[in-house]
Write a protein that holds these residues in place. Structure first.
Motif, short mmCIF file in Angstrom:
data_model
loop_
_atom_site.label_atom_id
_atom_site.label_comp_id
_atom_site.label_asym_id
_atom_site.label_seq_id
_atom_site.Cartn_x
_atom_site.Cartn_y
_atom_site.Cartn_z
N ASP A 1 0.51 -1.16 -0.21
CA ASP A 1 -0.14 -0.43 -0.12
C ASP A 1 0.65 1.44 -0.01
O ASP A 1 0.60 2.48 -0.66
N CYS A 2 2.10 1.24 1.19
CA CYS A 2 2.94 2.53 0.54
C CYS A 2 4.76 2.38 -0.54
O CYS A 2 4.60 3.35 -0.38
N GLY A 3 3.80 1.57 -1.32
CA GLY A 3 4.99 2.01 -2.22
C GLY A 3 6.13 1.21 -1.91
O GLY A 3 7.56 1.69 -2.67
N GLY A 4 6.54 0.48 -0.48
CA GLY A 4 7.89 -0.11 -0.38
C GLY A 4 8.72 1.01 0.85
O GLY A 4 9.88 0.83 0.74
N SER A 5 8.04 2.55 1.16
CA SER A 5 8.70 3.33 1.60
C SER A 5 8.49 3.03 3.57
O SER A 5 7.24 2.99 3.92
N THR A 6 9.83 2.47 4.19
CA THR A 6 9.69 2.33 5.22
C THR A 6 8.75 3.32 6.22
O THR A 6 8.32 3.24 6.99
N LYS A 7 9.32 4.52 5.38
CA LYS A 7 8.83 5.23 7.06
C LYS A 7 7.16 5.20 6.80
O LYS A 7 6.80 5.75 8.24
N GLN A 8 6.40 5.50 5.41
CA GLN A 8 4.96 5.23 5.39
C GLN A 8 4.12 3.69 5.73
O GLN A 8 3.20 4.15 6.80
N ILE A 9 4.99 3.15 5.88
CA ILE A 9 5.09 1.86 6.68
C ILE A 9 4.90 2.27 7.90
O ILE A 9 3.73 1.52 8.66
N ALA A 10 5.98 2.22 8.35
CA ALA A 10 6.21 2.70 10.17
C ALA A 10 4.59 3.82 10.59
O ALA A 10 4.13 3.40 11.65
N GLU A 11 4.27 4.31 9.79
CA GLU A 11 3.38 5.56 10.17
C GLU A 11 2.21 4.60 10.27
O GLU A 11 1.10 4.30 11.54
N ARG A 12 1.72 3.53 9.40
CA ARG A 12 0.63 2.77 9.16
C ARG A 12 0.62 1.80 10.29
O ARG A 12 -0.70 1.87 10.46
N VAL A 13 1.26 1.21 10.39
CA VAL A 13 1.48 0.60 11.71
C VAL A 13 1.79 0.43 13.30
O VAL A 13 2.17 -0.02 13.98
N TYR A 14 2.29 2.25 13.43
CA TYR A 14 2.56 2.08 14.69
C TYR A 14 3.66 1.63 15.17
O TYR A 14 3.73 1.13 16.30
N CYS A 15 5.12 1.77 13.96
CA CYS A 15 6.10 0.63 14.99
C CYS A 15 7.33 1.66 14.27
O CYS A 15 7.05 3.02 13.37
N HIS A 16 8.49 1.72 14.82
CA HIS A 16 10.04 2.13 14.59
C HIS A 16 10.09 1.52 13.07
O HIS A 16 10.16 0.72 12.44
N PRO A 17 10.57 2.76 12.23
CA PRO A 17 11.27 2.48 10.55
C PRO A 17 12.79 1.21 11.17
O PRO A 17 12.27 0.54 9.99
N ASN A 18 13.08 1.06 11.94
CA ASN A 18 14.26 -0.07 12.53
C ASN A 18 13.24 -2.04 12.51
O ASN A 18 13.54 -2.74 12.04
N THR A 19 11.97 -1.40 13.21
CA THR A 19 11.46 -2.59 13.33
C THR A 19 10.36 -2.60 11.86
O THR A 19 10.62 -4.40 12.35
N VAL A 20 10.23 -1.94 10.92
CA VAL A 20 9.80 -2.62 9.93
C VAL A 20 10.78 -2.85 8.80
O VAL A 20 10.29 -4.62 8.79
N ARG A 21 11.84 -2.25 9.50
CA ARG A 21 13.44 -3.10 8.10
C ARG A 21 13.09 -4.51 8.55
O ARG A 21 13.90 -6.02 8.08
N HIS A 22 13.17 -4.77 10.28
CA HIS A 22 13.42 -6.47 11.20
C HIS A 22 11.89 -7.11 10.75
O HIS A 22 12.59 -8.28 9.94
N ARG A 23 10.94 -6.78 10.68
CA ARG A 23 9.51 -7.02 10.07
C ARG A 23 9.75 -7.76 9.07
O ARG A 23 9.72 -9.41 8.32
N LEU A 24 10.37 -7.12 7.76
CA LEU A 24 10.68 -7.20 5.74
C LEU A 24 11.04 -8.33 5.89
O LEU A 24 11.35 -9.28 5.26
N LYS A 25 12.88 -8.61 7.15
CA LYS A 25 13.37 -9.19 6.92
C LYS A 25 12.77 -10.45 6.98
O LYS A 25 13.46 -11.84 6.72
N ARG A 26 11.99 -10.39 8.26
CA ARG A 26 11.63 -11.87 8.34
C ARG A 26 10.98 -12.88 7.95
O ARG A 26 10.36 -13.86 7.63
N ILE A 27 9.87 -11.59 6.99
CA ILE A 27 8.71 -11.61 6.05
C ILE A 27 9.72 -12.40 4.31
O ILE A 27 8.86 -13.61 4.32
#
Length: 399
Positions: free
Chosen positions: A336-362
């Protein structure tokens, strides 16, 4: 049956009145035409037929008063049926008959006036009104029974035509034109199909929806099945229809994309049902199917799409606890956010580093890359299918 026959004096009076039938017929006809626009303008009955009806019914009335025994009311039944079939309004018809009965009574007044035979006039008046009550009761009951029969026939035909729209099949341009005309819908224009989950057998999920839509100038046609209340709506403003559907739904409701031409109604019903199934069971909400090439492709084959979702996303769906749901939510946000880590973090209410960790886990769990176009295409399609057919996809995972 109130009237069983007139007294001899009244019968004699009626026999004398028979000679005045032409004048009474003319007077009754002229008064009806003068006072009642529905007859003056020949909306349901021609002047010739009206005159003949006045003559025949006055003749029946006077002869019934002149002859012994209960009258044959078959003429009342025939008239009631004829007028119902013609669509004549019942109140106006009854008023016309009262004018005729009153004309006969006035004739009796004139015939008894020279001898001042009040007793015979009183008896004649009672006989006239008793006979009028019987006549009008028979006419009215036949009229109403005929209207009910017409209504049932029309409703059955309407339901059959609505069913033909939703099932599609071999409808041609000609049959579509007939269906549109009978359902008061335009053949071309903008439409949506609505599928609403019924709360129980024979219960509407959207009470009085056809009336409420008509009040806002949207024509529609509806069909109630044991599981669904489905309708096709001619729309000028889809958002206004959506707003109306959301006022008081009694279950899940799906709305198709806007389409043009009634020939596409069957496909739109499928998309409306897909939108409905995207809502969690037990909710009372409305979902709108947003048309896109990918969404249309996924919706075109629900079984294959559910299997695809189960196959591609199985590793995430099988994760224990809430981890799988959290990673799915993050993956959807990535698209939905076109791969933007910052927008994803705002969407799912977490830190950008947490987003990166989750994407790696995925990517580790799925064994797929978020930089490979073919992997991205499969994941996007699988997520779309999961949103539409989540229950079926999860069953595919368990099987």
């Amino acid at each position: 049956m109130r009237y069983t026959g007139a007294e001899p004096a009244v019968a004699g009076l009626a026999g004398r009145a028979l000679t005045r039938l032409p004048e009474m017929t003319k007077a009754t006809y002229e008064q009806i035409v003068e006072e009642m626009a529905v007859y003056r303008e020949e909306r349901f009955v021609s002047h010739a037929d009206l005159f003949a009806s006045c003559r025949d019914n006055l003749q029946f009335l006077v002869r019934a008063l002149a002859e012994p025994g209960a009258p044959d009311l078959s003429k009342a039944r025939a008239t009631g049926r004829e007028r119902a079939l013609a669509g004549a309004p019942l109140p106006e018809m009854l008023r016309a008959f009262r004018i005729g009965f009153t004309e006969v009574w006035q004739c009796f007044v004139e015939l008894t006036a020279p001898a001042q035979d009040v007793a015979t006039l009183v008896s004649a008046t009672t006989a006239i009104w008793d006979l009028m009550d019987d006549y009008i009761e028979e006419l009215t009951s036949t009229y109403r029974a005929t209207v009910a029969e017409i209504s049932r026939t029309r409703q059955n035909r309407r339901l059959a035509l609505v069913e033909a729209l939703f099932t599609g099949g071999s409808t041609t341009e000609g049959t579509l034109w007939d269906i549109a005309r009978m359902l008061d819908l335009p053949l071309e224009g903008s439409f949506v199909v609505v599928a609403a989950e019924t709360p129980g057998l024979g219960q509407e999920a959207l009470p009085l929806i056809e009336v409420r839509l008509r009040e806002r100038h949207h024509a529609s046609a509806w069909r109630l099945t044991p599981e669904l209340q489905i309708g096709v709506v001619s729309v000028r403003d889809p958002d206004q229809v959506l707003e109306l559907l959301r006022e008081n739904p009694r279950g899940r409701v799906g709305m198709s994309p806007v389409f043009t031409g009634l020939g596409d109604t069957a496909r739109a019903l499928h998309l409306a049902r897909v939108a409905l199934s995207s809502l969690p069971a037990g909710t009372k909400d409305v979902a709108r199917f947003h048309e896109s090439p990918l969404a249309g492709l996924v919706a075109s084959d629900p079984e294959a799409s559910a299997q695809l979702a189960g196959q591609v996303l199985r590793p995430l769906l099988e994760l224990p606890g809430e981890e799988g749901n959290v990673l799915l939510l993050t993956l959807r946000a990535w698209f939905d956010c076109g791969g933007s880590t910052k927008q994803i973090a705002e969407r799912v209410y977490c830190h950008p580093n947490t987003v990166r960790h989750r994407l790696k886990r995925i990517t580790d769990v799925l064994g797929r890359s978020l930089s490979d176009p073919s992997d991205i295409a499969e994941l996007g399609t699988a997520l779309r299918a999961l949103a539409m057919f989540g229950d079926s996809a999860r069953r595919a995972v368990r099987s």
